[in-house]
Design an enzyme around this catalytic site. Structure first.
Site, mmCIF file in Angstrom:
data_model
loop_
_atom_site.group_PDB
_atom_site.id
_atom_site.type_symbol
_atom_site.label_atom_id
_atom_site.label_comp_id
_atom_site.label_asym_id
_atom_site.label_seq_id
_atom_site.Cartn_x
_atom_site.Cartn_y
_atom_site.Cartn_z
ATOM 1 C CG HIS A 213 12.321 5.698 -3.580
ATOM 2 N ND1 HIS A 213 13.229 6.618 -3.127
ATOM 3 C CD2 HIS A 213 12.276 4.833 -2.262
ATOM 4 C CE1 HIS A 213 13.531 6.537 -1.842
ATOM 5 N NE2 HIS A 213 12.935 5.491 -1.144
ATOM 6 N NE ARG A 215 3.703 2.254 -0.263
ATOM 7 C CZ ARG A 215 3.416 0.943 -0.816
ATOM 8 N NH1 ARG A 215 2.300 1.041 -1.840
ATOM 9 N NH2 ARG A 215 4.241 0.305 -0.682
#
Length: 383
Positions: A213, A215
């Site tokens: 998850h 970035r």
């Protein structure tokens, strides 16, 4: 005396929950849980299994761009209002989120002590993870009390000049949380997880849990990870993969496009916390870029491949609970194969992030910060 606990994301809420429960039993301190609204609905969902309510929601304007600047500019006035109204004795912020940074700033400007839960984690690289490394370093500059999860985190703070008397080594409250939920042994609520659990039991198969998850993992790094998952499934006929996909539309599309038709791969929505704990207990192996899962999995002896180039959670790697593999397709697949064959084994020396006593130690540190006499202990605690 109110102690404000500020959360805007699910991991924050999970790690603050054990502290809220401990404060609720204190004779002189009371938890006041504030939801920043950073991730709508996620804080409430995370608190429900612990029986905890949200005491206040910040009144922030609707977000249009989704940028950090927009989020902070909305949070600061709302935080200033609730802090002036509630006048807490201290504000607890967790980790390295934008909510945590905004809360620390707003409290600091009002002269309210900032307590940093999970302090001292460092990669010493402001670009990795971004922006989290910079965020937690900024919080450390203005915190009055630093709750370090490990001796290494405390040492990092002392190296940066934080006075020893402002640091308490408590362990990580996520260990308290994962133990509490695991002891309840709740059946799976997610239908896909429940069906997968039955299928694995009937066929004698093994589960691999995958989460990605962060970035910096989006785009090409995630593509390499997805290719590794395809290799692992193709090379191990007794493996089932569970992938709770990130809700970001672009990320979810990338996951579904790559793995949606792959046999023995189940893609779900993000799991509620009890279901995630259940999956961690069932899994033979975890592939993740999540910091929290690196801390939780050792409780169950579940080996972890860390899908990052650097990690601020070196303790699990040094203890032999996890391996740093980045997003190199071959390295992920090869290391997974070694674990599945039994050539690599995690150690069973316990969880390096604590034994489930972090909330109690945190309350003791708060008592000292606020010049309170220690709360009377029960007979069981004294034993």
């Amino acid at each position: 005396m109110d102690v404000m606990l500020l959360a805007g994301t699910r991991p924050e809420a999970v790690k603050l929950a054990p502290l809220a429960l401990a404060l609720a039993e204190h004779p002189n301190l009371r938890p006041f849980v504030v939801h920043s609204g950073q991730h709508q609905g996620m804080v409430e969902q995370a608190l429900i299994p612990f029986g905890l309510p949200v005491d206040a929601w910040l009144d922030t304007p609707p977000r249009a761009t989704g940028t950090q600047a927009e989020l902070v500019s909305g949070l600061l006035p709302a935080l200033d209002e609730v802090l002036r109204r509630v006048a807490p004795a201290a504000v607890v912020v967790q980790g390295d989120t934008t909510t945590g940074l905004a809360g620390a700033l707003a409290a600091f400007w009002l002269g309210i002590p900032v307590v940093h839960l999970e302090a001292g984690l460092r990669t010493h690289d402001l670009a990795a993870p971004f922006p989290e490394e910079g965020t937690r370093q900024m919080i450390s500059r203005i915190a009055a009390l630093h709750l370090a999860p490990t001796p290494a985190a405390a040492a990092a703070l002392r190296t940066e000049g934080v006075p020893r008397q402002q640091i308490a080594v408590t362990g990580n409250t996520v260990v308290d949380a994962v133990i509490a939920i695991a002891e309840r042994d709740l059946p799976a609520r997610d239908t896909a997880l429940a069906l997968l659990e039955m299928e694995i039991a009937e066929a004698g198969e093994r589960l691999i849990l995958v989460t990605s998850h962060r970035r910096e993992s989006w785009g090409e790094p995630l593509s390499r990870t997805l290719a590794a998952i395809e290799l692992i499934v193709a090379e191990h006929s007794d493996v089932q993969v569970l992938f709770p996909a990130h809700p970001n539309p672009a990320v979810r599309k990338q996951v579904v496009t790559a793995l949606g038709g792959t046999p023995r791969v189940t893609i779900t929505e993000p799991l509620e916390y009890p279901d995630l704990v259940r999956a961690l207990r069932l899994a033979e192996l975890v592939l993740t870029d999540s910091g929290g899962i690196q801390e939780e999995a050792p409780t169950f002896g579940t080996p972890v491949l860390v899908l990052r180039d650097v990690t601020e959670r070196r303790e699990a790697i040094e203890a032999g609970c996890a391996w740093l593999v980045g997003t190199d397709t071959g390295l992920i697949a090869d290391t997974a194969a070694k674990i599945l064959r039994g050539d690599l084994h995690p150690t069973h020396a316990g969880n390096p992030y604590g034994d489930g006593n972090a909330a109690a130690l945190t309350v003791a540190a708060l008592e000292e910060l606020l010049n309170l006499a220690p709360a009377p202990r029960t007979a069981a605690e004294l034993r």
